[in-house]
Write a protein that holds these residues in place. Structure first.
Motif, PDB file in Angstrom:
ATOM      1  N   GLU A 143      -9.456  -7.055 -12.571  1.00 40.09           N
ATOM      2  CA  GLU A 143      -9.281  -5.624 -12.294  1.00 40.09           C
ATOM      3  C   GLU A 143      -7.823  -5.183 -12.395  1.00 40.09           C
ATOM      4  N   SER A 144      -7.644  -3.919 -12.750  1.00 35.60           N
ATOM      5  CA  SER A 144      -6.349  -3.234 -12.696  1.00 35.60           C
ATOM      6  C   SER A 144      -6.467  -2.125 -11.668  1.00 35.60           C
ATOM      7  N   ARG A 145      -5.469  -1.999 -10.841  1.00 31.88           N
ATOM      8  CA  ARG A 145      -5.561  -0.985  -9.783  1.00 31.88           C
ATOM      9  C   ARG A 145      -4.182  -0.459  -9.419  1.00 31.88           C
ATOM     10  N   THR A 146      -4.092   0.830  -9.203  1.00 29.77           N
ATOM     11  CA  THR A 146      -2.896   1.446  -8.627  1.00 29.77           C
ATOM     12  C   THR A 146      -3.293   2.058  -7.296  1.00 29.77           C
ATOM     13  N   ILE A 147      -2.647   1.600  -6.243  1.00 28.52           N
ATOM     14  CA  ILE A 147      -2.930   2.112  -4.904  1.00 28.52           C
ATOM     15  C   ILE A 147      -1.721   2.906  -4.431  1.00 28.52           C
ATOM     16  N   ASP A 148      -1.947   4.165  -4.089  1.00 32.89           N
ATOM     17  CA  ASP A 148      -0.866   5.030  -3.595  1.00 32.89           C
ATOM     18  C   ASP A 148      -0.780   4.911  -2.080  1.00 32.89           C
ATOM     19  N   VAL A 149       0.366   4.425  -1.606  1.00 34.82           N
ATOM     20  CA  VAL A 149       0.570   4.197  -0.180  1.00 34.82           C
ATOM     21  C   VAL A 149       1.352   5.360   0.415  1.00 34.82           C
ATOM     22  N   GLU A 150       0.810   5.960   1.450  1.00 37.54           N
ATOM     23  CA  GLU A 150       1.490   7.061   2.139  1.00 37.54           C
ATOM     24  C   GLU A 150       1.969   6.557   3.506  1.00 37.54           C
ATOM     25  N   ILE A 151       3.287   6.450   3.652  1.00 38.48           N
ATOM     26  CA  ILE A 151       3.859   6.009   4.923  1.00 38.48           C
ATOM     27  C   ILE A 151       4.172   7.197   5.826  1.00 38.48           C
ATOM     28  N   ALA A 152       4.749   8.222   5.247  1.00 35.79           N
ATOM     29  CA  ALA A 152       5.098   9.424   6.010  1.00 35.79           C
ATOM     30  C   ALA A 152       5.237  10.592   5.049  1.00 35.79           C
TER      31      ALA A 152
ATOM     32  N   THR B 255       4.894  17.830   2.780  1.00 34.33           N
ATOM     33  CA  THR B 255       4.503  17.357   1.455  1.00 34.33           C
ATOM     34  C   THR B 255       4.256  15.856   1.508  1.00 34.33           C
ATOM     35  N   LYS B 256       3.162  15.415   0.928  1.00 34.74           N
ATOM     36  CA  LYS B 256       2.833  13.998   0.925  1.00 34.74           C
ATOM     37  C   LYS B 256       3.771  13.233  -0.021  1.00 34.74           C
ATOM     38  N   VAL B 257       4.226  12.076   0.421  1.00 39.92           N
ATOM     39  CA  VAL B 257       5.048  11.203  -0.406  1.00 39.92           C
ATOM     40  C   VAL B 257       4.328   9.854  -0.496  1.00 39.92           C
ATOM     41  N   LYS B 258       4.021   9.443  -1.731  1.00 40.89           N
ATOM     42  CA  LYS B 258       3.247   8.221  -1.913  1.00 40.89           C
ATOM     43  C   LYS B 258       4.029   7.199  -2.733  1.00 40.89           C
ATOM     44  N   VAL B 259       3.871   5.947  -2.371  1.00 39.60           N
ATOM     45  CA  VAL B 259       4.508   4.840  -3.081  1.00 39.60           C
ATOM     46  C   VAL B 259       3.436   4.111  -3.887  1.00 39.60           C
ATOM     47  N   PRO B 260       3.481   4.212  -5.219  1.00 32.76           N
ATOM     48  CA  PRO B 260       2.479   3.514  -6.032  1.00 32.76           C
ATOM     49  C   PRO B 260       2.690   1.994  -6.028  1.00 32.76           C
ATOM     50  N   VAL B 261       1.626   1.271  -5.756  1.00 30.26           N
ATOM     51  CA  VAL B 261       1.608  -0.189  -5.836  1.00 30.26           C
ATOM     52  C   VAL B 261       0.647  -0.539  -6.971  1.00 30.26           C
ATOM     53  N   ILE B 262       1.181  -1.151  -8.036  1.00 32.88           N
ATOM     54  CA  ILE B 262       0.421  -1.383  -9.263  1.00 32.88           C
ATOM     55  C   ILE B 262       0.016  -2.851  -9.326  1.00 32.88           C
ATOM     56  N   ILE B 263      -1.286  -3.102  -9.395  1.00 29.73           N
ATOM     57  CA  ILE B 263      -1.826  -4.454  -9.294  1.00 29.73           C
ATOM     58  C   ILE B 263      -2.616  -4.793 -10.552  1.00 29.73           C
TER      59      ILE B 263
ATOM     60  N   THR C 243      -2.149 -13.026 -10.399  1.00 28.57           N
ATOM     61  CA  THR C 243      -2.026 -11.602 -10.080  1.00 28.57           C
ATOM     62  C   THR C 243      -0.554 -11.184 -10.108  1.00 28.57           C
ATOM     63  N   ILE C 244      -0.293 -10.001 -10.638  1.00 27.20           N
ATOM     64  CA  ILE C 244       1.059  -9.440 -10.622  1.00 27.20           C
ATOM     65  C   ILE C 244       1.015  -8.094  -9.916  1.00 27.20           C
ATOM     66  N   ILE C 245       1.880  -7.953  -8.909  1.00 25.58           N
ATOM     67  CA  ILE C 245       2.031  -6.694  -8.171  1.00 25.58           C
ATOM     68  C   ILE C 245       3.389  -6.102  -8.520  1.00 25.58           C
ATOM     69  N   CYS C 246       3.406  -4.847  -8.913  1.00 24.07           N
ATOM     70  CA  CYS C 246       4.660  -4.156  -9.219  1.00 24.07           C
ATOM     71  C   CYS C 246       4.846  -2.960  -8.293  1.00 24.07           C
ATOM     72  N   ILE C 247       6.036  -2.888  -7.689  1.00 24.68           N
ATOM     73  CA  ILE C 247       6.420  -1.709  -6.895  1.00 24.68           C
ATOM     74  C   ILE C 247       7.758  -1.230  -7.467  1.00 24.68           C
ATOM     75  N   PRO C 248       7.745  -0.306  -8.431  1.00 26.70           N
ATOM     76  CA  PRO C 248       8.992   0.140  -9.063  1.00 26.70           C
ATOM     77  C   PRO C 248       9.941   0.862  -8.115  1.00 26.70           C
ATOM     78  N   ILE C 249       9.382   1.555  -7.109  1.00 23.71           N
ATOM     79  CA  ILE C 249      10.220   2.290  -6.152  1.00 23.71           C
ATOM     80  C   ILE C 249       9.723   1.996  -4.744  1.00 23.71           C
ATOM     81  N   ILE C 250      10.465   1.182  -4.008  1.00 21.95           N
ATOM     82  CA  ILE C 250      10.101   0.925  -2.616  1.00 21.95           C
ATOM     83  C   ILE C 250      10.562   2.080  -1.724  1.00 21.95           C
ATOM     84  N   ASN C 251      11.833   2.426  -1.823  1.00 17.24           N
ATOM     85  CA  ASN C 251      12.399   3.497  -0.989  1.00 17.24           C
ATOM     86  C   ASN C 251      12.262   4.827  -1.714  1.00 17.24           C
ATOM     87  N   ILE C 252      11.055   5.376  -1.691  1.00 15.60           N
ATOM     88  CA  ILE C 252      10.779   6.625  -2.406  1.00 15.60           C
ATOM     89  C   ILE C 252      11.587   7.791  -1.843  1.00 15.60           C
TER      90      ILE C 252
END
Length: 324
Positions: free
Chosen positions: A18-27, A33-41, A83-92
């Motif tokens: 599977e390929s998946r992008t999960i948008d993580v909302e911390i705050a 306005t919602k700010v999401k951090v994409p985690v690409i798996i 599996t490869i996980i990519c987080i291009p921007i941690i501190n959004i």
């Protein structure tokens, strides 16, 4: 071997292949306005390790984001196995504001392992060490120099770790520095959880540099190839020179305040007493020479046009590892 293992990540199930992008909302922003951090798996159908490529832990270090972007864009993140996980921007938040810190003025790389009820930065650190890192076997975290200080492409690893040394040798950036894990850092927290992490440094904040990007991108391919995870159709480039391992290094500081004129190039080998830069007044009356205190490689250069006395202007190796 087929991969039958189910991965639970961020509350979702990622099946083999599977390929998946999960948008993580911390705050949210203070505007709600919602700010999401994409985690690409990306998962292979074949069993194997899990690798994390992450960047922009400091929001102004965007060259690392470009490296991870290219890993994704050129489909290097589609593994032969594992599996490869990519987080291009941690501190959004910092990325949006083009600043190093989180909005709470905290350095994310000093608050790990964080707290579920702590500051905003602390909460995000807690998220990483509870939701992401426990799933990871290997990681490369991409950074850049701050405050106009340009880093030669380099890998930093903790001393006395043969496996990390082997991985750094495979990544093969021009330089590898032995550097102890800093308390509160992402690398230290990951190490404590059993992750083998390389920290890549290259370039400077708020800057994109093709040479730095290519070094990080090519190193990532060699890293994955070593783990037998790289798609065999992807070309691998091996540098002519092996990485230079640096056991000790030190900062050279400006001996006067004034206009800074650097002479030596990043990555150069300089001799003791060689002129590295001049520092002058704006009125054409005074010019001071800054000389190398020892023979060594220049692994960081200050690109600022004006410096104050005591500012760090060059980072120089003082002791190299001698091969047996």
């Amino acid at each position: 071997m087929k991969n039958k293992k189910v991965i639970e990540l961020l509350g979702e199930t990622i099946l083999p292949g599977e390929s998946r992008t999960i948008d993580v909302e911390i705050a949210k922003l203070h505007t709600m306005t919602k700010v999401k951090v994409p985690v690409i798996i990306e998962r292979s159908k074949i069993d194997g390790p899990t690798v994390l490529f992450s960047a922009c832990l400091h929001g102004d270090e965007i060259n690392g984001t470009e490296i991870v972007r290219q890993i994704i864009r050129k489909q290097i993140n589609k593994p032969k196995r594992g599996t490869i996980i990519c987080i291009p921007i941690i501190n959004i938040f910092g990325f949006l504001n083009q600043t190093r810190e989180f909005p709470d003025k905290r350095d994310l790389n000093r608050v790990f392992p964080g707290s579920k009820k702590g500051s905003l930065a602390s909460r995000f650190a807690h998220f990483l060490v509870t939701e992401i890192i426990p799933k990871v076997d290997y990681a490369v975290d991409f950074h850049a120099g701050g405050a106009s200080r340009f880093n030669a492409p380099q890998i930093r690893i903790a001393p006395n770790s043969p496996e990390l040394k082997e991985l750094a040798t495979v990544f093969n950036s021009p330089f590898t520095l032995y550097s102890k894990n800093i308390k509160g850092s992402f690398r230290n927290a990951s190490t404590n959880l059993g992750v083998k992490m390389l920290l890549f440094e290259g370039g400077k904040s708020l800057d994109l540099n093709d040479m730095i990007t290519d070094d990080g991108y090519q190193g990532a391919k060699r890293f994955l190839n070593h783990l037998n995870m790289l798609n065999p159709k992807k070309e691998i480039k091996t540098p002519k020179e092996k990485s230079i391992f640096i056991e000790k290094s030190s900062w050279i500081r400006a001996n006067y305040s004034g206009m800074f004129h650097g002479i030596v190039k990043i990555g150069s080998l300089v001799n003791k007493g060689e002129i590295l830069a001049t520092i002058s007044d704006p009125f054409g009356k005074v010019e001071h020479k800054l000389k190398a205190p020892n023979t060594g490689f220049i692994i960081n250069v200050n690109d600022a046009p004006i410096v104050y006395q005591g500012d760090a202007v060059f980072h120089i190796s003082t002791k190299l590892e001698i091969e047996n």
